[in-house]
Scaffold this active site. Sequence first.
Site, PDB file in Angstrom:
ATOM      1  N   SER A 121       0.858  -1.194   0.000  1.00 18.28           N
ATOM      2  CA  SER A 121       0.000   0.000   0.000  1.00 18.28           C
ATOM      3  C   SER A 121       0.887   1.235   0.000  1.00 18.28           C
ATOM      4  O   SER A 121       2.064   1.158   0.380  1.00 18.28           O
ATOM      5  CB  SER A 121      -0.849  -0.004   1.277  1.00 18.28           C
ATOM      6  OG  SER A 121      -1.605   1.189   1.386  1.00 18.28           O
ATOM      7  N   TYR A 129      -2.044  -0.850  10.501  1.00 21.28           N
ATOM      8  CA  TYR A 129      -2.051  -1.146   9.057  1.00 21.28           C
ATOM      9  C   TYR A 129      -0.765  -0.655   8.403  1.00 21.28           C
ATOM     10  O   TYR A 129      -0.144  -1.367   7.611  1.00 21.28           O
ATOM     11  CB  TYR A 129      -3.278  -0.483   8.437  1.00 21.28           C
ATOM     12  CG  TYR A 129      -3.500  -0.787   6.962  1.00 21.28           C
ATOM     13  CD1 TYR A 129      -3.855  -2.063   6.539  1.00 21.28           C
ATOM     14  CD2 TYR A 129      -3.375   0.217   5.997  1.00 21.28           C
ATOM     15  CE1 TYR A 129      -4.078  -2.336   5.188  1.00 21.28           C
ATOM     16  CE2 TYR A 129      -3.601  -0.040   4.661  1.00 21.28           C
ATOM     17  CZ  TYR A 129      -3.952  -1.316   4.258  1.00 21.28           C
ATOM     18  OH  TYR A 129      -4.179  -1.579   2.917  1.00 21.28           O
TER      19      TYR A 129
HETATM   20  N1  LIG Z   1      -8.718  -0.674  -1.563  1.00 17.60           N
HETATM   21  C1  LIG Z   1      -7.711   0.111  -1.247  1.00 17.60           C
HETATM   22  O1  LIG Z   1      -7.811   1.343  -1.250  1.00 17.60           O
HETATM   23  C2  LIG Z   1      -6.370  -0.502  -0.899  1.00 17.60           C
HETATM   24  C3  LIG Z   1      -5.262   0.351  -0.811  1.00 17.60           C
HETATM   25  C4  LIG Z   1      -4.031  -0.179  -0.505  1.00 17.60           C
HETATM   26  C5  LIG Z   1      -3.886  -1.532  -0.301  1.00 17.60           C
HETATM   27  N2  LIG Z   1      -4.981  -2.357  -0.381  1.00 17.60           N
HETATM   28  C6  LIG Z   1      -4.773  -3.782  -0.135  1.00 17.60           C
HETATM   29  O2  LIG Z   1      -5.349  -4.518  -1.198  1.00 17.60           O
HETATM   30  C7  LIG Z   1      -5.621  -5.847  -0.754  1.00 17.60           C
HETATM   31  C8  LIG Z   1      -7.004  -6.249  -1.229  1.00 17.60           C
HETATM   32  O3  LIG Z   1      -7.955  -5.421  -0.574  1.00 17.60           O
HETATM   33  P1  LIG Z   1      -9.249  -4.852  -1.319  1.00 17.60           P
HETATM   34  O4  LIG Z   1      -9.099  -3.398  -1.397  1.00 17.60           O
HETATM   35  O5  LIG Z   1      -9.535  -5.624  -2.530  1.00 17.60           O
HETATM   36  O6  LIG Z   1     -10.330  -5.111  -0.160  1.00 17.60           O
HETATM   37  P2  LIG Z   1     -11.542  -6.151  -0.029  1.00 17.60           P
HETATM   38  O7  LIG Z   1     -12.488  -5.950  -1.146  1.00 17.60           O
HETATM   39  O8  LIG Z   1     -12.034  -5.994   1.367  1.00 17.60           O
HETATM   40  O9  LIG Z   1     -10.832  -7.564  -0.200  1.00 17.60           O
HETATM   41  C9  LIG Z   1     -10.098  -8.147   0.845  1.00 17.60           C
HETATM   42  C10 LIG Z   1      -9.890  -9.613   0.537  1.00 17.60           C
HETATM   43  O10 LIG Z   1      -9.086 -10.204   1.567  1.00 17.60           O
HETATM   44  C11 LIG Z   1      -9.708 -11.392   2.016  1.00 17.60           C
HETATM   45  N3  LIG Z   1      -9.398 -11.654   3.420  1.00 17.60           N
HETATM   46  C12 LIG Z   1      -9.570 -10.827   4.484  1.00 17.60           C
HETATM   47  N4  LIG Z   1      -9.221 -11.460   5.621  1.00 17.60           N
HETATM   48  C13 LIG Z   1      -8.823 -12.712   5.265  1.00 17.60           C
HETATM   49  C14 LIG Z   1      -8.361 -13.849   5.982  1.00 17.60           C
HETATM   50  N5  LIG Z   1      -8.249 -13.865   7.323  1.00 17.60           N
HETATM   51  N6  LIG Z   1      -8.049 -14.969   5.290  1.00 17.60           N
HETATM   52  C15 LIG Z   1      -8.188 -15.003   3.951  1.00 17.60           C
HETATM   53  N7  LIG Z   1      -8.617 -13.974   3.208  1.00 17.60           N
HETATM   54  C16 LIG Z   1      -8.929 -12.836   3.865  1.00 17.60           C
HETATM   55  C17 LIG Z   1     -11.201 -11.159   1.797  1.00 17.60           C
HETATM   56  O11 LIG Z   1     -11.881 -12.405   1.619  1.00 17.60           O
HETATM   57  P3  LIG Z   1     -12.801 -13.155   2.692  1.00 17.60           P
HETATM   58  O12 LIG Z   1     -13.484 -12.118   3.527  1.00 17.60           O
HETATM   59  O13 LIG Z   1     -13.727 -13.958   1.831  1.00 17.60           O
HETATM   60  O14 LIG Z   1     -11.844 -14.018   3.462  1.00 17.60           O
HETATM   61  C18 LIG Z   1     -11.195 -10.386   0.482  1.00 17.60           C
HETATM   62  O15 LIG Z   1     -11.170 -11.283  -0.604  1.00 17.60           O
HETATM   63  C19 LIG Z   1      -5.453  -5.812   0.765  1.00 17.60           C
HETATM   64  O16 LIG Z   1      -4.214  -6.381   1.116  1.00 17.60           O
HETATM   65  C20 LIG Z   1      -5.456  -4.330   1.099  1.00 17.60           C
HETATM   66  O17 LIG Z   1      -4.749  -4.041   2.268  1.00 17.60           O
HETATM   67  C21 LIG Z   1      -6.206  -1.870  -0.686  1.00 17.60           C
END
Ligand SMILES: NC(=O)c1ccc[n+]([C@@H]2O[C@H](COP(=O)([O-])OP(=O)(O)OC[C@H]3O[C@@H](n4cnc5c(N)ncnc54)[C@H](OP(=O)(O)O)[C@@H]3O)[C@@H](O)[C@H]2O)c1
Length: 268
Positions: free
Chosen positions: A143, A156
């Site tokens: 991130s 985080y």
């Molecule tokens: N969106 C942003 O602005 C942003 C910015 C910087 C970085 N990121 C990073 O991008 C990545 C993806 O996030 P996203 O934005 O796509 O958010 P999201 O839509 O909330 O997706 C998060 C994913 O992680 C999975 N997950 C959460 N806890 C888990 C666990 N204990 N075991 C296995 N899977 C787990 C969830 O699946 P289940 O709930 O089905 O397990 C879901 O598929 C993350 O690492 C996040 O930190 C996002």
Amino acid sequence: MKKGQVSWITGASSGIGEAVAQLLAAEQHKLILSARRRDELERVKSLCIQAGAKAEDVYVLVLDMTGFDAMEQKVQEAHGQFGRIDFLFNNAGISQRSLCVDSELHTYRKLFEVDVFGQIALTKLVLPVMLEQGSGHLSVTASVAGKIGVPYRTGYCAAKHAMMGFFDALRAEVARENIYVSTVTPGFIRTNISNKALNGDGSEFGKMDQDIQTGMDVHRAARKIVKGWKKGKAEIPVGKGVEMHALWIKRFFPKLLQKIVARKAAPV
Ligand SMILES: NC(=O)c1ccc[n+]([C@@H]2O[C@H](COP(=O)([O-])OP(=O)(O)OC[C@H]3O[C@@H](n4cnc5c(N)ncnc54)[C@H](OP(=O)(O)O)[C@@H]3O)[C@@H](O)[C@H]2O)c1
């Protein structure tokens, strides 16, 4: 990144993982989709088939990133499915929306279990497979918060900084092994990330905050990420807002960045 390769995506049930899965499906990757929610993974599998994948080329593997005892068996299952693992996208993650003073230690532990130890544990188990194959690609969704510290995200930011350090160091270790290591550093991308973020007591924040609401479209973000992998980039920034300027401001005007970030005291 080649057509037909075996690609394992964690956090594939939603957001960035879901969007990347569809792009790789369209390029005939054999996919292993992981997260905790099987029904959501099955939904994403259907989208992958619509995008061009054959049903037998998309394998749903339920995986809790904190289920360390089961992880070795899960990696064997993933490996056994298509006989190799060319690419692991360590993308599962949770965020935080609480001040340090209000955050309990168990909330920090939860963030680290999912965002750090889960990724390390899985990577450590997949790395020998890639070394044996003589090739592979390991990527992590870190991130912008893995490069700068921002309020309401102490846990985080610490977790994502840790992942930047881990994968940068790993890149150096495997540089001669034909294993490519990349870090993805998104800014604000419109996904469920804030809805699922943790409050100080560990409960779900439960709403989409303003930054995420106005963030980059997730499919556009996925296209940028895949393009970065294809170009062999070590670090792939992706986002469209002012947060993407934070990195060069930090480098050239560190005091100015500290002032800007300190002003951003409200999370919603
Ligand atoms: N969106 C942003 O602005 C942003 C910015 C910087 C970085 N990121 C990073 O991008 C990545 C993806 O996030 P996203 O934005 O796509 O958010 P999201 O839509 O909330 O997706 C998060 C994913 O992680 C999975 N997950 C959460 N806890 C888990 C666990 N204990 N075991 C296995 N899977 C787990 C969830 O699946 P289940 O709930 O089905 O397990 C879901 O598929 C993350 O690492 C996040 O930190 C996002």
